[in-house]
Design a protein around this motif. Structure first.
Motif, PDB file in Angstrom:
ATOM      1  N   LYS A 425       0.830  -1.209   0.000  1.00  0.00           N
ATOM      2  CA  LYS A 425       0.000   0.000   0.000  1.00  0.00           C
ATOM      3  C   LYS A 425       0.862   1.255   0.000  1.00  0.00           C
ATOM      4  CE  LYS A 425      -4.194  -1.710   2.274  1.00  0.00           C
ATOM      5  NZ  LYS A 425      -5.059  -1.602   3.483  1.00  0.00           N
ATOM      6  N   HIS A 428       2.158   1.856  -3.344  1.00  0.00           N
ATOM      7  CA  HIS A 428       1.068   2.354  -4.197  1.00  0.00           C
ATOM      8  C   HIS A 428       0.802   3.832  -3.923  1.00  0.00           C
ATOM      9  CE1 HIS A 428      -2.586   2.229  -6.583  1.00  0.00           C
ATOM     10  NE2 HIS A 428      -3.274   2.719  -5.539  1.00  0.00           N
ATOM     11  N   TYR A 429       0.798   4.226  -2.633  1.00  0.00           N
ATOM     12  CA  TYR A 429       0.595   5.625  -2.266  1.00  0.00           C
ATOM     13  C   TYR A 429       1.710   6.496  -2.831  1.00  0.00           C
ATOM     14  CZ  TYR A 429      -2.902   4.063   1.121  1.00  0.00           C
ATOM     15  OH  TYR A 429      -4.005   3.511   1.710  1.00  0.00           O
ATOM     16  N   ALA A 431       3.372   6.033  -5.548  1.00  0.00           N
ATOM     17  CA  ALA A 431       3.129   6.223  -6.983  1.00  0.00           C
ATOM     18  C   ALA A 431       2.021   7.250  -7.207  1.00  0.00           C
ATOM     19  CB  ALA A 431       2.768   4.884  -7.631  1.00  0.00           C
ATOM     20  N   GLU A 432       0.976   7.211  -6.374  1.00  0.00           N
ATOM     21  CA  GLU A 432      -0.131   8.164  -6.519  1.00  0.00           C
ATOM     22  C   GLU A 432       0.326   9.589  -6.221  1.00  0.00           C
ATOM     23  OE1 GLU A 432      -3.232   6.845  -3.988  1.00  0.00           O
ATOM     24  OE2 GLU A 432      -4.035   5.394  -5.452  1.00  0.00           O
ATOM     25  N   TYR A 434       3.223  10.804  -6.756  1.00  0.00           N
ATOM     26  CA  TYR A 434       3.973  11.300  -7.922  1.00  0.00           C
ATOM     27  C   TYR A 434       3.016  11.819  -8.991  1.00  0.00           C
ATOM     28  CZ  TYR A 434       7.001  11.352 -12.003  1.00  0.00           C
ATOM     29  OH  TYR A 434       7.683  11.734 -13.126  1.00  0.00           O
ATOM     30  N   GLU A 435       1.909  11.073  -9.205  1.00  0.00           N
ATOM     31  CA  GLU A 435       0.913  11.516 -10.188  1.00  0.00           C
ATOM     32  C   GLU A 435       0.295  12.839  -9.770  1.00  0.00           C
ATOM     33  OE1 GLU A 435       0.304  10.219 -13.091  1.00  0.00           O
ATOM     34  OE2 GLU A 435       1.789   8.625 -12.745  1.00  0.00           O
ATOM     35  N   ASP A 436       0.020  13.018  -8.448  1.00  0.00           N
ATOM     36  CA  ASP A 436      -0.531  14.276  -7.945  1.00  0.00           C
ATOM     37  C   ASP A 436       0.434  15.427  -8.176  1.00  0.00           C
ATOM     38  OD1 ASP A 436      -2.760  12.940  -7.143  1.00  0.00           O
ATOM     39  OD2 ASP A 436      -2.185  12.790  -5.017  1.00  0.00           O
ATOM     40  N   TYR A 447       5.708  16.871  -2.273  1.00  0.00           N
ATOM     41  CA  TYR A 447       5.963  15.565  -2.898  1.00  0.00           C
ATOM     42  C   TYR A 447       7.209  14.913  -2.293  1.00  0.00           C
ATOM     43  CZ  TYR A 447       8.010  12.377  -6.300  1.00  0.00           C
ATOM     44  OH  TYR A 447       8.605  11.291  -6.891  1.00  0.00           O
TER      45      TYR A 447
END
Length: 549
Positions: A425, A428-429, A431-432, A434-436, A447
């Motif tokens: 998890k 996964h967080y 990676a999210e 980075y997208e934000d 970030y």
């Protein structure tokens, strides 16, 4: 005071070495000291040798050395009025004592003292600086001894901590390895006697009976056995001239943990390198190392014998061994011992159990329990429990090839899976986040902070997972040990008669509340309960899986 006859001195030459040099009668250093003194005497015809005194293998810290004391007797008897040594360090390394002999005792007795290499001769006039030099040299010799003592102690501490055996003689039942003097190996001949002593004790024989049996069989005592094997063994335990087994010698063997493969060293210490007295340390300060050598006795048997000393194990003079239940049966009301009583009535003998505290009115349980009925009940209870363990072992497949990991191992594995899910998890967080950041939802600073936090959390989880996996690995390595308790019960399966050996092996305590209420506390109860939990959880998982299908 001694006098000089016709200008001639009668001298004792004194040489000393602090440790032995192999198997030689005299070490090379002793020979060299003698040669130096003889060479010196060639230029001093006024000195004649009365005797050569040698202390080979004695420390210079103490002046209680055999040859040194003999030399003092020669001086006191007037046979000698001169003492010659190679140097002050050979005379002694105790600053205070050496100074007392050289500056007080010898001058008072009219003894000429010569230390060749230090250029000291009390028959010659010495300058003030030379007189000052003697105590300084003695002080240096004393300091050298102190330094050596510190280094030796430190070296021995390292050896103890690493599990090396440092005593000069191996315990009875072992011998030192010919390839490594700090490693113990089993001496099978003596080890067989050790095993027999433990076996007799577990069967209920007292230490006194065991000693009598060994003496009756003509078994050499540990001291005599070592001497028979050529060891120059001496100990402080010998009290009588005849070499016989004593109760104390049997108990020392029964209480020595070395027979389980464990080394316990560093039990005593000396407060100073000048003091020979040994002071016992607290048990928590002892150096204890496991699996240092091959065991002669199993850990279970050793614990069993140790526990027997905590029980009431008095033996009737007419019997060779304990009653099977001695020290094991307790009153369920007061916790006191239940004792065996025999009563004659109408030509018949009745044997029963009664609480010893009830006689003194310290317990309200005054009833008696028939010994025959009691033994039948205990026999049934133990056999029933053994059958339960046997059935459990089949379900666990302990005795087969499929290993039993155990309840704790299952729980650890569940924890690992949960930690892995948490780590996934976090990744996964990350990676999210980075997208934000790419979408402009968060700033670059935010970030970086979030990424660093997730990285730390993931690393911490990885360490926890690694530690749990290592713990499971340790459990897997010890699964054979875990299965051992099962084997101890199964080995007794089908027995028809109660013996003390079986009771000691399987039973912790028996509590009697009434003839219809008897509780048996078995050994390895926690392992038994763990195995039961494992079977129960496994069944629940299987049932849940079937419902899910």
């Amino acid at each position: 005071m001694n006098t000089i006859l016709n200008g001639v001195y009668m001298a004792d030459t004194y040489v000393r070495l602090s440790k032995e040099d192999g198997d030689k009668v005299e070490s090379d250093s002793i020979v060299n000291q003698k040669a130096l003194i003889r060479e010196f005497l060639k230029t001093h015809p006024e000195i004649q040798i009365y005797e050569e005194k040698v202390d080979d293998g004695y420390t210079g810290v103490s002046f209680q050395r055999p040859a040194f004391q003999e030399m003092l007797e020669d001086i006191k008897a007037g046979r000698v009025n001169c003492v010659i040594v190679k140097d002050l360090s050979r005379f002694g390394r105790n600053y205070i004592e050496a100074g007392r002999y050289i500056e007080k005792i010898f001058p008072y007795l009219g003894v000429r003292f010569i230390a060749i290499n230090d250029n000291i001769d009390t028959a010659e006039e010495m300058s003030a600086s030379d007189e000052m030099l003697i105590p300084f040299k003695n002080l240096i010799n004393d300091a050298y001894c102190r330094d050596i003592s510190v280094k030796v102690r430190s070296h021995l501490d390292v050896k103890r901590e690493s599990g090396q055996y440092i005593s000069p003689f191996a315990p009875y039942g072992y011998q030192k390895s010919p390839h490594n003097k700090n490693q113990l190996i089993v001496d099978e001949k003596a080890a067989s006697i050790v095993r027999q002593i433990f076996k007799w004790k577990i069967e209920g024989m007292s230490a006194a009976r065991i000693a009598d049996r060994l003496n009756g069989l003509g078994i050499p005592t540990p001291m005599e056995y070592k001497r028979m094997n050529g060891e120059n063994y001496q100990c402080c335990f010998r009290k009588k001239a005849d070499a016989v087994w004593m109760v104390s010698s049997v108990r020392r063997i029964l209480c020595n943990e070395v027979y389980t493969g464990i080394l316990v060293q560093g039990k005593t210490y000396s407060p100073s390198y000048k003091v020979r007295k040994r002071i016992r340390k607290e048990e928590k300060e002892w150096v204890r190392c496991e699996n240092c050598h091959e065991a002669i006795i199993s850990a279970e048997d050793f614990v069993q014998v140790k526990q027997s000393y905590l029980q009431d194990t008095r033996v009737s003079p007419k019997r060779q061994a304990l009653y099977p239940f001695s020290g094991i049966v307790k009153c369920g009301h007061c916790g006191g011992n239940m004792t065996r009583r025999t009563v004659q009535a109408k030509g018949k003998k009745y044997i029963y159990l009664i609480c010893v505290e009830s006689k003194n009115k310290r317990c309200t349980f005054h009833k008696t329990i028939s010994m025959t009925e009691f033994e039948d009940a205990i026999l049934s209870i133990i056999n029933f429990h053994i059958e339960n363990v046997f059935e459990l072992s089949k379900m666990l497949k302990v005795a087969q090839e499929i290993p039993y990991r155990g309840y704790l191992s299952e729980k650890l594995q569940d924890t690992i899976e949960e930690k892995k899910r948490m780590a996934e998890k976090k990744r996964h967080y990350s990676a999210e986040v980075y997208e934000d950041y790419k979408d402009g939802i968060i700033t670059e600073e935010e970030y970086r902070e979030l990424k660093a936090a997730f990285r730390l959390q993931t690393a911490a989880l990885a360490e926890e997972i690694n530690a749990l996996e290592q713990e499971i690995g340790q459990l897997a390595k010890s699964r054979e040990d875990k299965a051992e308790w099962v084997n101890r019960f199964i080995e007794c399966r089908g027995f028809g008669q109660l013996t003390r050996e079986i009771l000691q092996k399987l039973v912790e305590e028996i509590r009697v509340f009434d003839k219809d209420r008897i509780e048996v506390a078995f050994k390895y109860q926690s392992e038994y309960e763990e195995a039961c939990r494992y079977i129960r959880d496994r069944k629940e998982k299987e049932e849940a899986g079937q419902k899910g299908e």
